[in-house]
Design an enzyme around this catalytic site. Structure first.
Site, PDB file in Angstrom:
ATOM      1  N   HIS A   1      65.399  34.684  51.409  1.00 33.64           N
ATOM      2  CA  HIS A   1      64.292  35.218  51.149  1.00 33.64           C
ATOM      3  C   HIS A   1      64.241  36.612  51.649  1.00 33.64           C
ATOM      4  O   HIS A   1      63.830  37.792  51.006  1.00 33.64           O
ATOM      5  CB  HIS A   1      62.812  34.575  51.936  1.00 33.64           C
ATOM      6  CG  HIS A   1      62.298  33.507  51.242  1.00 33.64           C
ATOM      7  ND1 HIS A   1      62.723  32.181  51.325  1.00 33.64           N
ATOM      8  CD2 HIS A   1      61.058  33.401  50.622  1.00 33.64           C
ATOM      9  CE1 HIS A   1      62.047  31.659  50.412  1.00 33.64           C
ATOM     10  NE2 HIS A   1      60.840  32.356  50.300  1.00 33.64           N
TER      11      HIS A   1
ATOM     12  N   LYS B   1      57.049  22.155  54.512  1.00 28.37           N
ATOM     13  CA  LYS B   1      56.173  21.493  55.503  1.00 28.37           C
ATOM     14  C   LYS B   1      55.658  22.434  56.385  1.00 28.37           C
ATOM     15  O   LYS B   1      56.349  23.324  56.913  1.00 28.37           O
ATOM     16  CB  LYS B   1      57.089  20.374  56.190  1.00 28.37           C
ATOM     17  CG  LYS B   1      58.224  20.970  56.757  1.00 28.37           C
ATOM     18  CD  LYS B   1      58.403  20.585  58.181  1.00 28.37           C
ATOM     19  CE  LYS B   1      59.576  21.010  58.633  1.00 28.37           C
ATOM     20  NZ  LYS B   1      59.798  21.109  60.245  1.00 28.37           N
TER      21      LYS B   1
END
Lengths: 192, 294
Positions: A38, A103
């Protein structure tokens, strides 16, 4: 509840139809990326350079799998905590991704981006890397190979079990599921 | 200091000699096994929580969690892709002489275990430069010198989804038990779905800032189904577990009774001015394995 079967690419209208709490079986191609990937993607965007993957209607899975044993496609491959990608996610959502798989809790900024651009946040079962790996048919590194487990991979998945945590209206299963359970328990205790 | 050859030791004195290679082999074996075979105590706890769970979605999650560790064992793949930083606890008998470099031997075991076991290298060297060391070393090693001639080693691979949600607080003595309980329960509540509930909650009370954290980490090494030998703390563990399982977070944080599998409290004396409390969370993949090296 019967799971809804969906396939990639996931369009905005597909994302719009998915509702908080629904069980989904996902089939098709998805991309893996976690912290280091990222950071590089955002650096590339800031420099105005070309990204190593097409974001349009694609799904990013927050995972850093274990290395595959010989003869296998992938090792263990469950979700990592999504919150660490919160500072990057709104940009990627605005540039075309329609779903994230991970999650854990998301920031208000991510929820806003999900609503604004009609995206969806899926949960995969945390700590279930062996189970989730069974849905992976193929895995191929497409960028940042030097990052090892953190490289960007294209995974072909079949019937990957997911749950809609945050839908395009911003409904959140972490709030809703907990409230539903507590409500049920209050009723049960009241009846006793 | 001069090295005393064994034959010159006084009568009755005895040192067990352990070759460093034996330690490497044991650590390697434990890294691989701990990551692929979930310990029996954790399985028991998951099973008993499944029986008590009254929310269908939560029961389904617990079934999948069970299925996951069964697949891992059968297919010989890691239970979770976060095969952790290798936490290695050494209880070194003071009558043991390790032939070779013990710390080097442990790191070599981690290096071999993570490579040969196809486990993920998850350690970066400099915490700010963040370059992966490639072999999951260095391990986090904790030494205790204990009486006797046994070297007991525990390997507990620790994932960071749960580690990141751990907390410490320096309470005042006047805060008392009520605030201790509140801090523990709040820590689990604020962690939400991030640490992969159902969690195991390690609590350390007392000591100093650092000792409290270590107590909490060591509390996670206790079997989830054991009972605290001190009745006062056994009761507190039960009370806290009930309070946490009344939060409603449930498995995956999707709602349900089973937010925690167990609460373990370890304590030690502290200063007249302080009441340090640390909460170290572990996920449901609560890995730990122990061997006695002789």
């Amino acid at each position: 509840m019967t799971p809804i079967e969906i396939t990639t690419p996931l369009t905005r209208s597909d994302a719009l139809s998915l509702k908080c709490g629904e069980s989904v079986l996902l089939t098709g191609e998805i991309y893996t990326a976690r912290d280091a990937a990222h950071a590089r993607l955002l650096e590339t965007i800031q420099k105005g350079e070309r990204l190593p993957l097409d974001l349009q209607n694609n799904i990013i899975y927050y995972v850093g799998p274990t290395p595959p044993m010989p003869g296998r496609v992938i090792g263990s491959a469950g979700p990592t905590t999504s919150g660490r990608m919160d500072s990057y996610a709104p940009k990627l959502i605005s540039m075309g991704i329609t779903a994230m798989i991970g999650k854990g809790i998301r920031s208000p900024e991510v929820v806003s981006a999900i609503k604004k651009h009609t995206a969806v946040y899926f949960g995969a079962l945390g700590g279930a890397g062996a189970l989730l790996a069974q849905c992976v048919e193929s895995s191929e590194v497409v960028a940042y190979e030097d990052l090892g487990a953190e490289a960007i991979r294209r995974l072909k998945v079949t019937k990957m079990p997911l749950t809609v945590i945050i839908d395009s209206e911003g409904n959140n299963l972490y709030e809703r599921g907990r409230a539903l359970y507590l409500e049920q328990r209050r009723k049960t205790v009241g009846e006793e | 200091m001069a090295i005393v050859p064994r034959h010159t030791l006084k009568k009755g004195a005895y040192m067990r000699e352990i070759k460093a290679e034996l330690i490497t082999q044991a650590v390697k074996r434990m890294c691989i096994n701990a990551n692929t075979v979930l310990p029996q105590d954790v399985r028991h706890s998951i099973k008993s929580c499944m029986e008590l769970e009254d929310y269908p979605a939560a029961k389904d999650s617990l079934k999948l969690i069970t299925e996951n560790y069964e697949i891992a064992e059968r297919e010989n793949v890691p239970i979770c892709q976060d095969t952790g930083v290798a936490c290695v606890f050494v209880e070194l008998g003071q009558d043991v002489h390790v032939i070779g470099d013990i710390e080097g031997a442990i790191n070599e075991g981690v290096r071999q275990g993570y490579k040969d076991g196809y486990l993920r290298a998850s350690v970066v060297g400099d915490p700010l430069e963040r370059k992966n060391t490639g072999d999951n070393t260095p391990a986090m090693i904790y030494f205790d010198i204990v009486p006797g001639d046994v070297c007991k080693i525990t390997v507990a691979p620790k994932g960071f989804g749960s580690e990141n949600m751990s907390k410490i607080i320096m309470l005042h003595p006047s805060d008392g038990l009520a605030r201790v309980k509140e801090f523990v329960v709040q820590s689990v509540e604020q962690a939400g779905a991030n640490p992969c509930p159902p969690v195991v909650v390690g609590v350390g009370v007392g000591g100093t800032f650092d000792k409290a954290a270590l107590l909490a980490k060591k509390a996670l090494l206790r079997d989830t189904d054991d009972v605290n030998p001190d009745p006062k703390y056994a009761k507190l563990e039960t009370e806290l577990l009930e309070a946490i399982n009344a939060l409603g977070l449930g498995p995956q944080g999707f709602g349900g009774r089973t937010t925690a599998l167990a609460v373990k409290i370890n304590v030690m004396p502290t200063h007249i001015a302080g009441l340090p409390v640390a909460v170290n969370l572990n996920c449901h993949v609560a890995r730990h394995m122990t061997e006695n090296i002789k």
